[in-house]
Design a protein around this motif. Structure first.
Motif, mmCIF file in Angstrom:
data_model
loop_
_atom_site.group_PDB
_atom_site.id
_atom_site.type_symbol
_atom_site.label_atom_id
_atom_site.label_comp_id
_atom_site.label_asym_id
_atom_site.label_seq_id
_atom_site.Cartn_x
_atom_site.Cartn_y
_atom_site.Cartn_z
ATOM 1 N N ASP B 190 0.861 -1.188 0.000
ATOM 2 C CA ASP B 190 0.000 0.000 0.000
ATOM 3 C C ASP B 190 0.898 1.240 0.000
ATOM 4 O O ASP B 190 1.485 1.586 1.027
ATOM 5 N N PRO B 191 1.027 1.928 -1.153
ATOM 6 C CA PRO B 191 1.977 3.041 -1.216
ATOM 7 C C PRO B 191 1.580 4.222 -0.328
ATOM 8 O O PRO B 191 2.441 4.982 0.113
ATOM 9 N N THR B 192 0.276 4.368 -0.050
ATOM 10 C CA THR B 192 -0.129 5.513 0.779
ATOM 11 C C THR B 192 0.308 5.328 2.227
ATOM 12 O O THR B 192 0.644 6.291 2.905
ATOM 13 N N ARG B 193 0.302 4.074 2.687
ATOM 14 C CA ARG B 193 0.730 3.819 4.060
ATOM 15 C C ARG B 193 2.190 3.391 4.139
ATOM 16 O O ARG B 193 2.770 3.301 5.231
ATOM 17 N N GLY B 194 2.766 3.088 2.989
ATOM 18 C CA GLY B 194 4.163 2.672 2.985
ATOM 19 C C GLY B 194 4.380 1.310 3.606
ATOM 20 O O GLY B 194 5.457 1.014 4.120
ATOM 21 N N GLU B 195 3.361 0.458 3.561
ATOM 22 C CA GLU B 195 3.508 -0.885 4.122
ATOM 23 C C GLU B 195 2.578 -1.845 3.390
ATOM 24 O O GLU B 195 1.721 -1.416 2.599
ATOM 25 N N ASP B 247 13.059 5.903 -2.966
ATOM 26 C CA ASP B 247 13.029 6.925 -1.925
ATOM 27 C C ASP B 247 13.742 8.172 -2.431
ATOM 28 O O ASP B 247 14.569 8.756 -1.738
ATOM 29 N N SER B 248 13.422 8.525 -3.649
ATOM 30 C CA SER B 248 14.191 9.568 -4.315
ATOM 31 C C SER B 248 14.179 10.884 -3.546
ATOM 32 O O SER B 248 13.136 11.428 -3.216
ATOM 33 N N ASN B 370 3.939 -4.399 -6.887
ATOM 34 C CA ASN B 370 4.497 -3.825 -5.653
ATOM 35 C C ASN B 370 5.696 -2.932 -5.959
ATOM 36 O O ASN B 370 5.859 -1.861 -5.380
ATOM 37 N N CYS B 371 6.521 -3.410 -6.882
ATOM 38 C CA CYS B 371 7.711 -2.623 -7.232
ATOM 39 C C CYS B 371 7.283 -1.298 -7.862
ATOM 40 O O CYS B 371 7.811 -0.235 -7.510
ATOM 41 N N GLU B 372 6.292 -1.374 -8.747
ATOM 42 C CA GLU B 372 5.814 -0.145 -9.387
ATOM 43 C C GLU B 372 5.242 0.816 -8.345
ATOM 44 O O GLU B 372 5.458 2.029 -8.407
ATOM 45 N N ALA B 373 4.519 0.264 -7.369
ATOM 46 C CA ALA B 373 3.909 1.117 -6.339
ATOM 47 C C ALA B 373 4.968 1.829 -5.495
ATOM 48 O O ALA B 373 4.716 2.903 -4.954
ATOM 49 N N LYS B 374 6.135 1.212 -5.392
ATOM 50 C CA LYS B 374 7.188 1.806 -4.545
ATOM 51 C C LYS B 374 8.057 2.806 -5.303
ATOM 52 O O LYS B 374 8.792 3.567 -4.686
ATOM 53 N N LEU B 383 8.326 3.462 -16.989
ATOM 54 C CA LEU B 383 8.567 2.172 -16.329
ATOM 55 C C LEU B 383 9.463 1.294 -17.179
ATOM 56 O O LEU B 383 9.452 1.397 -18.413
ATOM 57 N N PRO B 384 10.217 0.422 -16.555
ATOM 58 C CA PRO B 384 11.055 -0.499 -17.335
ATOM 59 C C PRO B 384 10.196 -1.491 -18.121
ATOM 60 O O PRO B 384 9.047 -1.756 -17.745
#
Lengths: 239, 404
Positions: B190-195, B247-248, B370-374, B383-384
């Motif tokens: 969940d990208p909004t919660r970071g978990e 985490d840019s 998941n990778c895309e969401a992060k 995207l790759p």
């Protein structure tokens, strides 16, 4: 001034004077940097597939040549005398990276457009048996605007295209039957003979089944191919 | 309820029976799925399990050695090679595994049924009733398929370590990797919660099951007793690279690599890329006779390797870009980065050629989503290529490769 920056400014000046042998010579010196930078951009973003990536790498020096005056403008406009005097700073290398990155994103966007129409592709005849089960799960997805367009097709166009692409059973319910009905062809279609025919014989067998000449099939297929390839500019989706 | 082991069943069963049943069964185990704890289960050990274990022993010898001990692994391999040899006379040479070896495996599996590090219930490719992917207390993956119409019998189909674990020597590292890989592959981030999102309940015809025993996933991992070892250049590059990808620009992001560390990381990456390219080229052969879970492992590990290479390249390239501005540029780094890019292109080529195999697996798991969401920063913009992969697109491209 860094070596690459110096060469880039020299190239911009030569180009302003009409190019010629001097510009060619400088460009030859700059090309390895453009190539290496293009490869770095590709490795850092990895968005392009093999052929498009190869195309991008091949045209990288030309892309730089095309925009080199912009580097000169930026260099003279944005940098102070003190900045320009920094001996080691390679402004051109950084500019080149940013410029090629934008062009890379452009190419990636074009590639994405291509994916949009991928569902019309002729993948079924030689689909891999390992993933056959996935076929059953997947919906054949035509975007609504495509679907409307297909419904309005000439029935013979539709039958020819969807037979040769092997996707006739993925059409919305009723559309295939209505095309066949309008053409006066009995179902099931395509016939067993077509299904068993080698790929090199498909068009001939289809022509016989539809009671038209091979030339009709050829002309229609060529027209349909051109129509789709306008939207799918490379990679030869329809062969 | 009694437990049967090889020793226990041997007097009662003839050689032919042992062949038919593998090495019998382990009765009276607790069900690994917490909501099924009231049902004691019998774990069947069929012959194909041992053929697969023999294969895993050959490619994962370090991880198995760390679990059972090198001598025990050698004994097990010897027993399996003799027992599974095609020319072994039927009935005269039963599959005979020393009781001590079997007991070591049984003890770990039993303890893990009580307290798995993680458990996931999946459907796989075969569209049967599904299987449990259980992470044992030592980090190994056990694949258990419920017997049809009998939730009290679980067939142990496979037992392996993940590809990444095989390069790890510390048990704790393997445990953590197994859990984090399982979360990345099968849980939803969940990208909004970071978990990761809380576990969801799934049902199958015969089982009530849960995707994850979530509270246990992390708490069962003991705190590290010793300080973390100094990371290798490759590990450091991977950490820095994932900082840039995920985490840019944040303050907690690690600083760029030094030129020397980047050069060493580039050399290590080249060697790994060459190995991964070979593995990818042989993927279709490796998938033969693989269980659903091991197919996932083979396919998803390729993508994890690709993302690791991506992250490491970013870190190395960042150091290279800094070097471009320095007076005395490290010439080794310039040549190494060229070699890395060439190796990455070869790996990509192999990966694209094998896309028809891994794309269906990727599309039904969460790894790429998941990778895309992060992803953060400019990498979200473009995207790759492997994140765009779809099974139908992969089949189309494979068709074109074959047509030339």
């Amino acid at each position: 001034m860094g070596r690459w920056t110096e060469l880039a400014l020299k190239l911009a000046a030569a180009k302003r004077l009409g190019g010629g042998a001097e510009a060619d010579a400088v460009m030859r010196e700059l090309a390895p940097l453009a190539n290496q930078t293009a490869r770095r951009v590709h490795a850092a973003y990895a968005s392009l597939r093999k052929q498009r990536a190869a195309d991008f790498l091949a045209i990288a020096p030309a892309l730089i040549w095309k925009k080199i005056e912009r580097f000169e403008d930026w260099y003279l406009r944005e940098l102070s005398e003190a900045d320009r005097a920094r001996a080691a700073k390679e402004y051109f290398a950084a500019w080149c990276y940013v410029e090629l990155r934008y062009r890379y994103f452009d190419a990636a966007r074009e590639q994405s457009e291509e994916h949009r129409l991928l569902s019309l592709a002729p993948d079924r005849p030689i689909a891999d048996p390992r993933s056959q089960r996935d076929d059953d799960d997947e919906e054949f997805e035509l975007p609504p605007e495509e679907l409307q367009r297909v419904r309005e097709w000439d029935p013979l166009d539709g039958v020819v295209l969807f037979c040769l692409t092997g996707l006739w059973d993925r059409l919305p319910p009723g559309l295939w039957s209505s095309w066949l009905e309008r053409l006066g062809i009995e179902e099931p279609f395509p016939p067993e003979e077509y299904l068993r025919a080698a790929s090199t014989r498909k068009r001939a067998v289809l022509a016989a089944s539809l009671n038209v000449s091979r030339d009709v099939i050829y002309q229609r297929w060529r027209r349909l191919k051109a129509r789709f390839n306008q939207q799918i500019p490379s990679d030869g989706v329809l062969q | 309820m009694s437990e049967r082991t090889n020793d226990a069943v041997a007097p009662d069963l003839g050689a032919r029976d042992l062949r038919a049943w593998g090495l019998g069964a382990w009765d009276g185990f607790p069900h690994p799925d917490p909501v099924m704890r009231h049902v004691p289960v019998s774990v069947q050990l069929p012959p194909p399990l041992w053929r697969r274990v023999l294969h895993h022993l050959s490619v994962q010898d370090a991880a198995w050695g760390a679990w059972l001990g090198e001598c025990t692994v050698a004994t097990l391999r010897d027993a399996l090679e003799r027992g599974l040899a095609h020319d072994a006379p039927r009935g005269d040479s039963p599959l005979s595994i020393p009781a001590t070896v079997l007991e070591a495996i049984r003890a770990t599996v039993r303890a893990s049924f009580w307290q798995p590090l993680a458990i996931w219930f999946g459907k796989g490719d075969s569209k049967s009733d599904g299987y449990y992917r259980l992470i044992l207390t030592n980090g190994a993956i056990a694949v258990l398929r419920p017997a049809p119409a009998d939730p009290t019998r679980l067939v142990l189909e496979d037992l392996f370590f993940t590809q990444k674990q095989t390069t790890e020597t510390a048990v704790e590292s393997r445990r953590r990797q197994a859990v984090s890989q399982t979360m990345d592959r099968y849980a939803t981030f969940d990208p909004t919660r970071g978990e990761f999102k809380p576990h969801t309940t799934r049902r199958s015809p015969h089982l009530r099951s849960i995707r994850f025993v979530e509270p246990r996933i992390w708490t069962d991992l003991p705190a590290s007793a010793s300080p973390a070892p100094c990371p290798t250049p490759s590990e450091l590059a991977e950490q820095v690279g994932f900082d840039r990808l995920f985490d840019s620009g944040s303050e907690s992001a690690r600083p760029p690599l030094s030129s020397n560390v980047a050069t060493l990381a580039a050399q290590e990456l080249q060697n790994q890329l060459k190995r991964w390219t070979r593995v990818t080229t042989n993927l279709s052969v490796s998938l033969d006779d693989a269980t659903d879970a091991y197919r996932d492992e083979l396919c998803l590990s390729l993508l994890e390797n690709r993302m690791s290479a991506w992250a490491r390249f970013l870190a190395i390239d960042e150091a290279f870009a800094t070097e471009l501005d320095s007076d005395d540029m490290n010439p080794n780094l310039a040549s190494e980065i060229d070699a890395v890019m060439a190796a990455m292109e070869s790996f990509d080529e192999a990966l694209q050629a094998a896309e028809v195999f891994w794309s269906p697996v990727a599309s039904r798991t969460e790894l790429l989503k998941n990778c895309e969401a992060k992803l953060a920063g400019p990498h979200r913009l473009s995207l790759p290529w492997w994140m765009h992969s779809t099974p139908s697109g992969a089949r189309l491209r494979t068709a074109h490769y074959r047509l030339g």
